[in-house]
Design a protein around this motif. Structure first.
Motif, PDB file in Angstrom:
ATOM      1  N   THR A 156     -13.457   3.633  -0.297  1.00  0.00           N
ATOM      2  CA  THR A 156     -12.090   3.135  -0.233  1.00  0.00           C
ATOM      3  C   THR A 156     -11.871   1.832   0.618  1.00  0.00           C
ATOM      4  O   THR A 156     -12.442   1.723   1.643  1.00  0.00           O
ATOM      5  CB  THR A 156     -11.160   4.592   0.554  1.00  0.00           C
ATOM      6  N   TYR A 162       0.993  -1.167  -0.021  1.00  0.00           N
ATOM      7  CA  TYR A 162      -0.092   0.127  -0.027  1.00  0.00           C
ATOM      8  C   TYR A 162       0.966   1.296   0.012  1.00  0.00           C
ATOM      9  O   TYR A 162       0.626   2.233  -0.791  1.00  0.00           O
ATOM     10  CB  TYR A 162      -0.965  -0.021   1.160  1.00  0.00           C
ATOM     11  N   LEU A 192      -7.553   4.178  -1.927  1.00  0.00           N
ATOM     12  CA  LEU A 192      -7.381   3.223  -2.801  1.00  0.00           C
ATOM     13  C   LEU A 192      -8.571   2.322  -3.026  1.00  0.00           C
ATOM     14  O   LEU A 192      -9.286   2.192  -1.894  1.00  0.00           O
ATOM     15  CB  LEU A 192      -6.378   2.012  -2.245  1.00  0.00           C
ATOM     16  N   VAL A 238      -6.537  -2.003  -8.791  1.00  0.00           N
ATOM     17  CA  VAL A 238      -6.888  -0.679  -7.643  1.00  0.00           C
ATOM     18  C   VAL A 238      -6.830   0.699  -8.514  1.00  0.00           C
ATOM     19  O   VAL A 238      -6.016   0.997  -9.335  1.00  0.00           O
ATOM     20  CB  VAL A 238      -5.563  -0.865  -6.844  1.00  0.00           C
ATOM     21  N   ALA A 298      -6.405   4.374  -7.617  1.00  0.00           N
ATOM     22  CA  ALA A 298      -6.001   5.271  -6.760  1.00  0.00           C
ATOM     23  C   ALA A 298      -6.102   6.570  -6.675  1.00  0.00           C
ATOM     24  O   ALA A 298      -5.979   7.268  -7.854  1.00  0.00           O
ATOM     25  CB  ALA A 298      -4.256   5.034  -6.555  1.00  0.00           C
ATOM     26  N   TRP A 354       2.342   1.755  -3.272  1.00  0.00           N
ATOM     27  CA  TRP A 354       1.234   2.638  -4.290  1.00  0.00           C
ATOM     28  C   TRP A 354       1.180   3.903  -3.986  1.00  0.00           C
ATOM     29  O   TRP A 354       1.026   4.740  -4.843  1.00  0.00           O
ATOM     30  CB  TRP A 354      -0.109   1.912  -4.108  1.00  0.00           C
TER      31      TRP A 354
END
Length: 146
Positions: free
Chosen positions: A113, A39, A105, A85, A87, A42
């Motif tokens: 989210t 995470y 995300l 995903v 974002a 990302w």
């Protein structure tokens, strides 16, 4: 800081721009979902890709670079390979030499989210590592995300 905003899932319209990211087989951990460290990767990818795309970050030769000084993530529902995903990115605070980026995300086409978090960049001179004011072009790009 509004703790409800920090700890509750948010809808897509809470974010200004979006980037699509893929999960990888190796992202899943022994519990069958994406490991927490992914995470944060990302978050970094979304912010830096946006800045490069906007022409305000030169990772090879730029005089100013952003150093992460704080990061945080809240998890609401799992993401796992092979999900996609989405974002979302916004700027929550723009200081003299720092920026608080917030990232949401979303798993596949979910409305809220799966996780959201933030990180703070302090912009510094590449060589001295001392804080510098945000360059004008960078500040102009970031103001659009507030």
């Amino acid at each position: 800081m509004n703790l409800d905003r920090e700890t509750d899932p948010e809808p897509r319209d809470a974010y200004e721009v979006f980037r699509t990211l893929g999960t990888r087989w190796m992202d899943n951990d022994a519990y069958g979902h994406v490991n927490n460290v992914v995470y944060y990767s990302w978050f970094d990818t979304v912010v830096n890709h946006y800045l490069i795309e906007q022409g305000v970050l030169d990772i090879q030769h730029g005089d100013t670079i952003g150093l992460v000084v704080q990061t945080h993530c809240n998890y609401f529902s799992p993401i796992a390979f092979p999900q996609t995903v989405r974002a979302g990115l916004r700027v929550a605070h723009l200081g003299r030499s720092s920026v608080r980026y917030e990232i949401g995300l979303f798993a596949d086409d979910e409305a809220t989210t799966a996780a959201k978090g933030h990180f703070i960049h302090v912009y510094v001179d590449r060589h001295t590592r001392r804080p510098v004011p945000l360059p004008g072009p960078l500040k102009a790009v970031l103001e659009k995300l507030i």
